[in-house]
Design a protein around this motif. Sequence first.
Motif, mmCIF file in Angstrom:
data_model
loop_
_atom_site.group_PDB
_atom_site.id
_atom_site.type_symbol
_atom_site.label_atom_id
_atom_site.label_comp_id
_atom_site.label_asym_id
_atom_site.label_seq_id
_atom_site.Cartn_x
_atom_site.Cartn_y
_atom_site.Cartn_z
ATOM 1 N N PRO A 1 0.816 -1.230 0.000
ATOM 2 C CA PRO A 1 0.000 0.000 0.000
ATOM 3 C C PRO A 1 0.843 1.272 0.000
ATOM 4 N N VAL A 2 2.047 1.238 0.590
ATOM 5 C CA VAL A 2 2.907 2.428 0.575
ATOM 6 C C VAL A 2 3.324 2.741 -0.859
ATOM 7 N N LEU A 3 3.698 1.718 -1.622
ATOM 8 C CA LEU A 3 4.044 1.913 -3.036
ATOM 9 C C LEU A 3 2.852 2.478 -3.806
ATOM 10 N N ARG A 4 1.660 1.942 -3.545
ATOM 11 C CA ARG A 4 0.468 2.412 -4.265
ATOM 12 C C ARG A 4 0.128 3.853 -3.902
ATOM 13 N N CYS A 5 0.267 4.181 -2.614
ATOM 14 C CA CYS A 5 -0.009 5.564 -2.194
ATOM 15 C C CYS A 5 0.892 6.542 -2.934
ATOM 16 N N LEU A 6 2.180 6.255 -2.948
ATOM 17 C CA LEU A 6 3.130 7.145 -3.625
ATOM 18 C C LEU A 6 2.843 7.216 -5.124
ATOM 19 N N SER A 7 2.602 6.055 -5.732
ATOM 20 C CA SER A 7 2.327 6.030 -7.177
ATOM 21 C C SER A 7 1.134 6.899 -7.525
ATOM 22 N N ASN A 8 0.046 6.729 -6.771
ATOM 23 C CA ASN A 8 -1.179 7.471 -7.079
ATOM 24 C C ASN A 8 -1.049 8.959 -6.778
ATOM 25 N N LEU A 9 -0.361 9.307 -5.691
ATOM 26 C CA LEU A 9 -0.148 10.726 -5.400
ATOM 27 C C LEU A 9 0.669 11.393 -6.496
ATOM 28 N N LEU A 10 1.710 10.704 -6.956
ATOM 29 C CA LEU A 10 2.553 11.273 -8.014
ATOM 30 C C LEU A 10 1.797 11.362 -9.332
ATOM 31 N N ALA A 11 0.958 10.369 -9.608
ATOM 32 C CA ALA A 11 0.178 10.389 -10.846
ATOM 33 C C ALA A 11 -0.835 11.522 -10.846
ATOM 34 N N GLN A 12 -1.383 11.826 -9.670
ATOM 35 C CA GLN A 12 -2.411 12.861 -9.576
ATOM 36 C C GLN A 12 -1.815 14.265 -9.542
ATOM 37 N N THR A 13 -0.643 14.402 -8.957
ATOM 38 C CA THR A 13 -0.121 15.748 -8.709
ATOM 39 C C THR A 13 1.169 16.053 -9.449
#
Length: 433
Positions: A243-255
């Motif tokens: 989940p830590v990898l997914r959180c970072l991936s999605n935050l970077l993709a969004q912002t």
Amino acid sequence: QVLELLRGVQRGSEDRKRSLGRLRWALQNEETQQKFVRLDGSIRTLTGLFTSSLAELQLEAARCLHELSHSSVPMVAEACLPVTSYLLTYLSGHSLELTELCLYTLGNLVVESEAVRKQLLPQGIIPVLASCIQSPHEAVLEGVGYVLSQLLQAKEAPTEIIPLVLDSLLPQQMLPLVCSGLKASMGAAMEFAWCLHYIICRHEDNMVLLELGAVPALTALLLDLASQIPQGTPEGLELLVCPVLRCLSNLLAQTGCQGQDGRLLIALFLIVQCFLQQHPFLVQECLWLLNNLTADDPFFCSALLSLELLPALLQLLMCSQMVTVLVLTVLCNVAEKGALQCQRLLQQSLLPQLLPLLTLPNPEAVGQCLELLHLLFLHCPEAAADFTRQGGNQALEQHQSTPELQEQAQALLDMVRQPPGAPSASQATLAVF
């Protein structure tokens, strides 16, 4: 038999606790659960004992309710609606075991019933969880994370639950618990990491988390976890890393906001190396993050090359269909940056490794491979001649009859067949790619 169990509980005799114990064991059976809740006065009797001033009876009744909450039948969960307010009330009690039972009972109930969720929200479940998350007990923290993660996965979460969570104190309390990693309770860190993931992937505006410093905090956590891998991998670590990898991936993709720290790339490859054999799904998660890091950022593309991580990336090319596509996507991100980066890629004997990929029965992987070849030929025309000498033309020709690939294949054939000294055909292929 079920009726007799209920009567034993209702009689008020001295062995009532023993009767509750027998009922609890019986309620582990799904058919018994359904029969029990259909009996007149069954839930009312349990609720009365659950709110009893006798601690032993109260705890045994709580165990019975917990068994009922395991039912996958919504009717059973909805039969427990009268007790939800009491479950919330006892979360602030002094008995650690009772608090745990109440938390996991609530978590189980909200999974199966929208009616339960809709009743709990106005009853104040979010503020109550925000209060419980301040508990010093690891077991309570893990239970809070469990309840919250179940709520955040509900279909109505994006509109009805996530806004309430973001308006509460929960985010600023969750993030430090996640980032404590292995220093505190890994169980709680794991639960809240999944909570953050559900919020980030289901909510369009994550400014609350960004303002709390989620990106640098999660980056620091990954660096810390990766640094501990050589000393031994704790059991279940993959359930925190994912989940830590997914959180970072999605935050970077969004912002698109990211720090420029090359150590993050090293951390990703350490994680890949550690989990490749036993938990290969994490390789895919690492590559998603690597793709988002390199997509629009020349720094991370250069760092991938300067830190000599390209050989480790190329070793993953044939791991699985999805991993192949992701590796090729990252290579395209690098090649897109220009001639210097393409030359560095070619120095790793990239062309001979791409040729077998053109024979794969996976159109998505082949299409991404064709995209990479186009970028290489565009920025390093001499690569087209090398490709031809290695028999690449025949590999391209076989895709001229594949509907979704024929335009890309033909455009590349036009590039490699271009006579020396003739005007470049590269620009003509741009529209195709």
